[in-house]
Design a protein around this motif. Structure first.
Motif, mmCIF file in Angstrom:
data_model
loop_
_atom_site.group_PDB
_atom_site.id
_atom_site.type_symbol
_atom_site.label_atom_id
_atom_site.label_comp_id
_atom_site.label_asym_id
_atom_site.label_seq_id
_atom_site.Cartn_x
_atom_site.Cartn_y
_atom_site.Cartn_z
ATOM 1 N N SER A 35 64.536 12.214 27.107
ATOM 2 C CA SER A 35 65.212 11.816 25.893
ATOM 3 C C SER A 35 66.172 12.217 25.462
ATOM 4 N N ILE A 36 67.328 11.594 25.126
ATOM 5 C CA ILE A 36 68.736 12.086 24.794
ATOM 6 C C ILE A 36 69.126 11.923 23.430
ATOM 7 N N HIS A 37 69.582 13.204 22.687
ATOM 8 C CA HIS A 37 69.710 13.216 21.403
ATOM 9 C C HIS A 37 71.040 14.036 21.252
ATOM 10 N N LEU A 38 71.488 13.913 19.980
ATOM 11 C CA LEU A 38 72.737 14.918 19.670
ATOM 12 C C LEU A 38 71.943 16.079 18.457
ATOM 13 N N ASN A 39 72.381 16.961 18.042
ATOM 14 C CA ASN A 39 71.707 17.906 17.445
ATOM 15 C C ASN A 39 72.280 18.094 16.028
ATOM 16 N N ALA A 40 71.651 18.852 15.151
ATOM 17 C CA ALA A 40 72.337 18.953 13.770
ATOM 18 C C ALA A 40 71.862 20.245 13.245
ATOM 19 N N GLY A 41 72.300 20.613 12.133
ATOM 20 C CA GLY A 41 71.636 21.805 11.487
ATOM 21 C C GLY A 41 72.589 23.024 11.385
ATOM 22 N N GLY A 42 73.923 22.950 11.466
ATOM 23 C CA GLY A 42 74.656 24.142 11.449
ATOM 24 C C GLY A 42 74.970 25.030 12.657
ATOM 25 N N GLY A 43 74.209 24.601 13.852
ATOM 26 C CA GLY A 43 74.523 25.547 15.134
ATOM 27 C C GLY A 43 75.736 25.251 16.054
ATOM 28 N N THR A 44 75.630 25.397 17.209
ATOM 29 C CA THR A 44 76.372 24.713 18.070
ATOM 30 C C THR A 44 75.967 25.044 19.375
ATOM 31 N N GLY A 45 76.286 24.183 20.271
ATOM 32 C CA GLY A 45 75.794 24.229 21.892
ATOM 33 C C GLY A 45 74.849 23.250 22.330
ATOM 34 N N VAL A 46 73.784 23.364 23.287
ATOM 35 C CA VAL A 46 72.876 22.543 23.997
ATOM 36 C C VAL A 46 71.606 23.431 23.980
ATOM 37 N N GLU A 47 70.775 22.427 23.839
ATOM 38 C CA GLU A 47 69.374 23.004 24.207
ATOM 39 C C GLU A 47 68.482 21.853 24.666
ATOM 40 N N VAL A 48 67.378 22.155 25.541
ATOM 41 C CA VAL A 48 66.568 21.183 26.065
ATOM 42 C C VAL A 48 65.112 21.649 25.854
ATOM 43 N N TYR A 49 64.187 20.665 25.388
ATOM 44 C CA TYR A 49 63.102 20.848 24.850
ATOM 45 C C TYR A 49 61.993 20.402 25.817
ATOM 46 N N VAL A 50 60.839 21.046 26.108
ATOM 47 C CA VAL A 50 59.699 20.610 27.064
ATOM 48 C C VAL A 50 58.408 20.808 26.197
ATOM 49 N N TYR A 51 57.367 20.338 26.611
ATOM 50 C CA TYR A 51 56.133 20.416 25.701
ATOM 51 C C TYR A 51 55.756 21.933 25.845
ATOM 52 N N SER A 52 55.327 22.427 26.848
ATOM 53 C CA SER A 52 54.644 23.773 26.766
ATOM 54 C C SER A 52 55.268 24.514 28.233
ATOM 55 N N ASP A 53 54.899 25.582 28.219
ATOM 56 C CA ASP A 53 55.256 26.413 29.416
ATOM 57 C C ASP A 53 54.499 26.225 30.596
ATOM 58 N N THR A 54 53.385 25.151 30.577
ATOM 59 C CA THR A 54 52.701 24.876 31.768
ATOM 60 C C THR A 54 53.390 23.658 32.688
ATOM 61 N N SER A 55 54.185 23.070 32.186
ATOM 62 C CA SER A 55 55.201 22.287 32.990
ATOM 63 C C SER A 55 56.321 22.776 33.514
ATOM 64 N N SER A 56 55.996 23.347 34.697
ATOM 65 C CA SER A 56 56.961 24.174 35.529
ATOM 66 C C SER A 56 58.012 23.061 36.067
ATOM 67 N N TYR A 57 57.852 21.875 36.308
ATOM 68 C CA TYR A 57 58.608 20.866 36.896
ATOM 69 C C TYR A 57 59.809 20.648 35.679
ATOM 70 N N ALA A 58 59.229 20.302 34.592
ATOM 71 C CA ALA A 58 60.082 19.754 33.386
ATOM 72 C C ALA A 58 60.979 21.151 33.213
ATOM 73 N N LYS A 59 60.325 22.367 33.087
ATOM 74 C CA LYS A 59 61.174 23.687 32.775
ATOM 75 C C LYS A 59 62.339 23.675 33.708
ATOM 76 N N THR A 60 61.969 23.552 34.966
ATOM 77 C CA THR A 60 63.015 23.978 35.747
ATOM 78 C C THR A 60 64.197 22.945 35.611
ATOM 79 N N ILE A 61 63.914 21.675 35.157
ATOM 80 C CA ILE A 61 64.881 20.831 35.299
ATOM 81 C C ILE A 61 65.654 20.850 33.761
ATOM 82 N N ALA A 62 64.970 21.283 33.139
ATOM 83 C CA ALA A 62 65.570 21.665 31.638
ATOM 84 C C ALA A 62 66.506 22.721 31.579
ATOM 85 N N THR A 63 66.104 23.773 32.390
ATOM 86 C CA THR A 63 66.920 24.970 32.411
ATOM 87 C C THR A 63 68.260 24.620 33.075
#
Length: 288
Positions: free
Chosen positions: A109-137
């Protein structure tokens, strides 16, 4: 059976650990092929954030380029973007329905952010999805380095609708803040898309398109070779995997075909069929 191994750890479907096992990928010519859902967030009825950058405009640019680059690398990509839902809830529901209609390795899922910050972050559902976590990092690190913006790192969210309701491992990318002048000055949609794809695939890729590649006139015979049993070698209108499909050759096609022109597209070499119907990826052929 799904192409990913699922290890149930809790009663909720999303409280699972998903591990992609290489054997479950579809292999072509020694290359591991992924199936990926990609979508841009929001639509004209639910437009997202806007100030120095417009989220809807920019996430569509990135989404389109991500899909083009993944297809150019030989991967199967489904565009699950919704442009018809007239409310935020309808938009999200339509996206999830499209995503869950395909059996894939990953939802992006592709988005831009807002709210007064700066930079990039990637969300995954929980720490049980090691595959998604690795790619997100990896994606966070790639985008931060490529655009020279802050790495806000991978984060967890069990409330984001797409992460909560999609069946496959999922991640939601929030790159650049639309209300940050600093992020706006460093913004480049194509570079961001390339960083996302390189993070997904864990390798450096070429961004070249067939239209800008030099071609060479030639004349030689080929046969189909290296295509998986039951699959086909697609014929394309132009020398790239995202071009319109004009035909196909079966994996066991016994015929010989004449190639009259070759063209380099990134790491792939394409051949133009003498019949004029289109181009094929020569990776899946052999000379005769």
């Amino acid at each position: 059976m799904s192409i990913y191994e699922r290890k149930i750890t809790k009663s909720s479907q999303k409280d699972c650990s998903f591990e992609i096992i290489p054997e479950y990928y579809k292999s072509k010519g020694g290359m591991l092929i992924m199936k990926i859902n990609v979508h841009g967030g929001h639509n004209k009825y639910s437009t997202g954030a806007s100030k120095y950058l417009n989220e809807l405009t920019e996430d569509r640019k990135v989404k389109n380029e991500v899909i083009r680059l993944l297809k150019a690398q030989g991967h199967t990509v489904y565009d699950c973007t919704d442009d018809v839902g007239k409310t935020q809830n309808a938009n999200l529901s339509n996206i999830v329905k499209k995503c869950n209609a395909h059996s894939v390795d990953l939802d992006v899922s592709i988005h831009l952010n807002a709210g007064g910050g700066t930079g990039v972050e990637v969300y995954v559902y929980s720490d049980t999805s090691s595959y998604a976590k690795t790619i997100a990092t990896r994606i966070c690190a790639k985008i931060a380095k490529t655009l020279d913006i802050k790495n806000r790192r991978m984060k967890y969210s069990s409330s984001l609708y797409v992460l909560k309701h999609t069946k496959a491992p999922a991640l939601l990318i929030e790159y650049c803040f639309v209300d940050s002048k600093a992020d706006k000055e460093k913004w480049n949609a194509k570079k961001c898309a390339q960083a996302i794809v390189e993070g997904l695939l864990n390798k450096t890729i070429s961004t070249g398109s067939g239209s800008s590649s030099s071609s060479t006139k030639t004349n030689f015979l080929i046969k189909v070779s290296g295509v998986s049993k039951g699959d086909v070698l697609n014929i394309r209108a132009n020398a790239n995997a995202s071009s319109k499909k004009t035909g196909s050759l079966a994996y066991n096609d016994p015929n010989q075909y004449t190639i009259v022109e070759t063209k380099k597209n990134g790491t792939e070499t394409w051949g133009k069929l003498k019949s004029g119907i289109g181009w094929i990826n020569l990776r899946y052929t052999k000379k005769v």
